[in-house]
Design an enzyme around this catalytic site. Sequence first.
Site, PDB file in Angstrom:
ATOM      1  N   GLU A   1       0.824  -1.202   0.000  1.00 27.32           N
ATOM      2  CA  GLU A   1       0.000   0.000   0.000  1.00 27.32           C
ATOM      3  C   GLU A   1       0.858   1.251   0.000  1.00 27.32           C
ATOM      4  O   GLU A   1       1.895   1.314   0.656  1.00 27.32           O
ATOM      5  CB  GLU A   1      -0.926  -0.005   1.223  1.00 27.32           C
ATOM      6  CG  GLU A   1      -2.071  -0.973   1.038  1.00 27.32           C
ATOM      7  CD  GLU A   1      -2.795  -1.242   2.332  1.00 27.32           C
ATOM      8  OE1 GLU A   1      -3.919  -0.765   2.487  1.00 27.32           O
ATOM      9  OE2 GLU A   1      -2.216  -1.925   3.193  1.00 27.32           O
TER      10      GLU A   1
ATOM     11  N   CYS B   1       3.667   8.482   0.991  1.00 22.22           N
ATOM     12  CA  CYS B   1       4.003   7.591   2.098  1.00 22.22           C
ATOM     13  C   CYS B   1       4.102   6.179   1.535  1.00 22.22           C
ATOM     14  O   CYS B   1       3.126   5.659   1.009  1.00 22.22           O
ATOM     15  CB  CYS B   1       2.905   7.697   3.151  1.00 22.22           C
ATOM     16  SG  CYS B   1       3.126   6.546   4.507  1.00 22.22           S
TER      17      CYS B   1
ATOM     18  N   CYS C   1       4.009  -6.588   8.542  1.00 24.31           N
ATOM     19  CA  CYS C   1       5.056  -6.098   9.451  1.00 24.31           C
ATOM     20  C   CYS C   1       5.262  -7.120  10.564  1.00 24.31           C
ATOM     21  O   CYS C   1       4.288  -7.682  11.073  1.00 24.31           O
ATOM     22  CB  CYS C   1       4.632  -4.758  10.050  1.00 24.31           C
ATOM     23  SG  CYS C   1       5.888  -4.012  11.130  1.00 24.31           S
TER      24      CYS C   1
ATOM     25  N   CYS D   1       3.202  -3.872  17.308  1.00 22.49           N
ATOM     26  CA  CYS D   1       2.700  -2.691  18.002  1.00 22.49           C
ATOM     27  C   CYS D   1       1.191  -2.862  18.165  1.00 22.49           C
ATOM     28  O   CYS D   1       0.475  -3.117  17.195  1.00 22.49           O
ATOM     29  CB  CYS D   1       3.037  -1.434  17.218  1.00 22.49           C
ATOM     30  SG  CYS D   1       4.817  -1.237  16.965  1.00 22.49           S
TER      31      CYS D   1
ATOM     32  N   CYS E   1      -1.472  -0.701  16.105  1.00 24.50           N
ATOM     33  CA  CYS E   1      -1.318  -0.578  14.650  1.00 24.50           C
ATOM     34  C   CYS E   1      -1.992  -1.731  13.922  1.00 24.50           C
ATOM     35  O   CYS E   1      -1.762  -2.903  14.246  1.00 24.50           O
ATOM     36  CB  CYS E   1       0.166  -0.533  14.309  1.00 24.50           C
ATOM     37  SG  CYS E   1       0.465  -0.403  12.540  1.00 24.50           S
TER      38      CYS E   1
ATOM     39  N   GLY F   1       5.179  -1.806   7.446  1.00 26.41           N
ATOM     40  CA  GLY F   1       6.504  -2.379   7.642  1.00 26.41           C
ATOM     41  C   GLY F   1       7.432  -1.537   8.486  1.00 26.41           C
ATOM     42  O   GLY F   1       7.151  -0.383   8.785  1.00 26.41           O
ATOM     43  N   GLU F   2       8.540  -2.162   8.853  1.00 26.56           N
ATOM     44  CA  GLU F   2       9.576  -1.471   9.626  1.00 26.56           C
ATOM     45  C   GLU F   2      10.754  -1.216   8.678  1.00 26.56           C
ATOM     46  O   GLU F   2      11.472  -2.155   8.309  1.00 26.56           O
ATOM     47  CB  GLU F   2       9.980  -2.353  10.821  1.00 26.56           C
ATOM     48  CG  GLU F   2      11.239  -1.923  11.536  1.00 26.56           C
ATOM     49  CD  GLU F   2      11.301  -0.439  11.909  1.00 26.56           C
ATOM     50  OE1 GLU F   2      10.326   0.104  12.455  1.00 26.56           O
ATOM     51  OE2 GLU F   2      12.340   0.186  11.626  1.00 26.56           O
TER      52      GLU F   2
ATOM     53  N   SER G   1      10.897   6.433   9.280  1.00 31.53           N
ATOM     54  CA  SER G   1      10.387   6.298  10.633  1.00 31.53           C
ATOM     55  C   SER G   1      10.670   4.892  11.149  1.00 31.53           C
ATOM     56  O   SER G   1      10.382   3.908  10.467  1.00 31.53           O
ATOM     57  CB  SER G   1       8.882   6.560  10.622  1.00 31.53           C
ATOM     58  OG  SER G   1       8.337   6.348  11.898  1.00 31.53           O
TER      59      SER G   1
ATOM     60  N   SER H   1       9.457   6.322  16.601  1.00 29.99           N
ATOM     61  CA  SER H   1       8.124   6.166  17.196  1.00 29.99           C
ATOM     62  C   SER H   1       8.274   5.790  18.662  1.00 29.99           C
ATOM     63  O   SER H   1       8.801   4.729  18.982  1.00 29.99           O
ATOM     64  CB  SER H   1       7.361   5.074  16.454  1.00 29.99           C
ATOM     65  OG  SER H   1       7.252   5.424  15.094  1.00 29.99           O
ATOM     66  N   LEU H   2       7.815   6.666  19.533  1.00 28.50           N
ATOM     67  CA  LEU H   2       8.003   6.428  20.969  1.00 28.50           C
ATOM     68  C   LEU H   2       6.774   5.782  21.618  1.00 28.50           C
ATOM     69  O   LEU H   2       6.875   4.744  22.254  1.00 28.50           O
ATOM     70  CB  LEU H   2       8.307   7.746  21.677  1.00 28.50           C
ATOM     71  CG  LEU H   2       9.774   8.147  21.812  1.00 28.50           C
ATOM     72  CD1 LEU H   2       9.884   9.383  22.674  1.00 28.50           C
ATOM     73  CD2 LEU H   2      10.606   7.010  22.410  1.00 28.50           C
TER      74      LEU H   2
ATOM     75  N   ASN I   1      -5.425   6.710  15.050  1.00 29.31           N
ATOM     76  CA  ASN I   1      -6.394   6.468  13.984  1.00 29.31           C
ATOM     77  C   ASN I   1      -7.075   5.153  14.273  1.00 29.31           C
ATOM     78  O   ASN I   1      -6.444   4.106  14.189  1.00 29.31           O
ATOM     79  CB  ASN I   1      -5.688   6.440  12.626  1.00 29.31           C
ATOM     80  CG  ASN I   1      -5.080   7.789  12.303  1.00 29.31           C
ATOM     81  OD1 ASN I   1      -5.762   8.808  12.318  1.00 29.31           O
ATOM     82  ND2 ASN I   1      -3.767   7.817  12.071  1.00 29.31           N
TER      83      ASN I   1
ATOM     84  N   CYS J   1      -2.010   6.880   9.289  1.00 30.15           N
ATOM     85  CA  CYS J   1      -0.964   6.151  10.016  1.00 30.15           C
ATOM     86  C   CYS J   1      -1.547   4.966  10.748  1.00 30.15           C
ATOM     87  O   CYS J   1      -2.511   5.100  11.492  1.00 30.15           O
ATOM     88  CB  CYS J   1      -0.337   7.029  11.096  1.00 30.15           C
ATOM     89  SG  CYS J   1       0.742   8.286  10.495  1.00 30.15           S
TER      90      CYS J   1
HETATM   91  N1  SAH Z   1       7.387   0.846  11.542  1.00 26.67           N
HETATM   92  C1  SAH Z   1       7.689   2.245  11.480  1.00 26.67           C
HETATM   93  C2  SAH Z   1       6.955   2.996  10.388  1.00 26.67           C
HETATM   94  C3  SAH Z   1       5.470   2.768  10.205  1.00 26.67           C
HETATM   95  S1  SAH Z   1       4.307   3.436  11.340  1.00 26.67           S
HETATM   96  C4  SAH Z   1       7.478   2.900  12.823  1.00 26.67           C
HETATM   97  O1  SAH Z   1       6.975   2.253  13.727  1.00 26.67           O
HETATM   98  O2  SAH Z   1       7.874   4.044  12.988  1.00 26.67           O
HETATM   99  C5  SAH Z   1       4.306   5.168  11.163  1.00 26.67           C
HETATM  100  C6  SAH Z   1       3.788   5.858  12.424  1.00 26.67           C
HETATM  101  O3  SAH Z   1       2.394   5.599  12.647  1.00 26.67           O
HETATM  102  C7  SAH Z   1       4.502   5.424  13.687  1.00 26.67           C
HETATM  103  O4  SAH Z   1       4.905   6.540  14.422  1.00 26.67           O
HETATM  104  C8  SAH Z   1       3.431   4.647  14.448  1.00 26.67           C
HETATM  105  O5  SAH Z   1       3.634   4.697  15.841  1.00 26.67           O
HETATM  106  C9  SAH Z   1       2.182   5.365  14.025  1.00 26.67           C
HETATM  107  N2  SAH Z   1       0.960   4.582  14.179  1.00 26.67           N
HETATM  108  C10 SAH Z   1       0.806   3.248  14.099  1.00 26.67           C
HETATM  109  N3  SAH Z   1      -0.486   2.910  14.272  1.00 26.67           N
HETATM  110  C11 SAH Z   1      -1.157   4.064  14.431  1.00 26.67           C
HETATM  111  C12 SAH Z   1      -2.532   4.381  14.615  1.00 26.67           C
HETATM  112  N4  SAH Z   1      -3.464   3.439  14.617  1.00 26.67           N
HETATM  113  N5  SAH Z   1      -2.856   5.679  14.745  1.00 26.67           N
HETATM  114  C13 SAH Z   1      -1.934   6.650  14.691  1.00 26.67           C
HETATM  115  N6  SAH Z   1      -0.635   6.411  14.489  1.00 26.67           N
HETATM  116  C14 SAH Z   1      -0.246   5.135  14.374  1.00 26.67           C
END
Ligand code: SAH
Length: 365
Positions: free
Chosen positions: A93, A106, A113, A117, A120, A166-167, A198, A221-222, A301, A344
Amino acid sequence: MNQAVHLTGLTEGELVAFVEEMGAPSYRGRQIFAALQARRLRSFDEMTDLPKIFREKLNERATTSTLTVEERYISTDGTRRYLMKTRDNLPVETVFIPEERRDTICFSSQSGCPLQCDFCLTAKLGLLRTLEAGEIVEQIIVALNDAYGVSRKTPRGVNLVAMGAGEPFLAFEPLMKALKIMADPKGLHIVPARVTVSTAGVVPKIRELAKIPDRPHLAISLAAPTDELRDQLMPINKRWPLDELLSACVEFEKSLKPGERFTFEYVMLDGVNDSESHARQLANLLNRHGLRAKVNLIPHNPAEPLPYSPSPPERVEKFKAILESKGVRALVRRPRGRDIYAACGQLAARRTPNINQQALHKIAS
Ligand code: SAH
């Protein structure tokens, strides 16, 4: 069966070597590179400046495109999501986000992935496969062609973010190769300074990136200010806990050049990580490490079956104010394309109604 070589994933030098091996002169390689990357042509048949016999030979051994666009969704805010398939039938995607100054694409670095998390949706797919360099470059070409037209220049240039599925740091090699191909002034000419990668916190790769001179911007991403909470939300934290992660960030910050950005992302989950005390803990954590990077606050989201909802706007504002009162710069990110599962954390190959198909036809015609 030998798979056709995907030429979109080759540098100009590799393309020259490829055509020479076929017995063609080296300038044919440069011609194909320009056709694929600068003109963004999608088949050999469109490359009418190549002799027909040569094109036939190319068609036997190589391919220009391996991704097929299955669906294209358009949000009420103009964001577009492309659901594509690889040659081996895996979902990829890509999201095109129109913006006032510069549009953003993006892209995904993996199909699915492996990280889990909890907030996500992509995580629910598991890892299907890491993408190849050519599959990364092709996502950008598809989105550019749809937005601006084949062979047309991008009006103001574009920004790229590796924030799709993905990461990216588990796709480090193909990602770096794709960036190298895209940076070529004879091709797409999207330089690393226009790209943000990211990561969920793959520490060795943060350290590796710090040593690369011509590199993309970094975002981390924290999602939580303590190991206890981060372990729950982002299991990668058990492998590389906050202290190790932030030490690598300190190293990275030391290597920043003027004008280079480095940001933290913090997804805001209602009642989970968004209290005033979380804000203070976060500010103290960053200040204790002497980090000056900005924090992007991303309201969650939502998507079924994720057990979270976005923090209410007042709480996000309060969180931001506390960070700022402690000297930490913060920005609230506006969600884009939520209605079409393009925001995201929503990329999981969902098929949604094409509510704005009519708008799409207007744009396409
Ligand atoms: N794997 C990488 C890049 C993809 S996610 C990473 O973790 O950074 C891109 C961003 O979207 C990350 O900061 C992640 O924490 C955030 N994210 C993931 N799920 C989300 C959600 N449901 N709503 C808002 N942000 C989200």
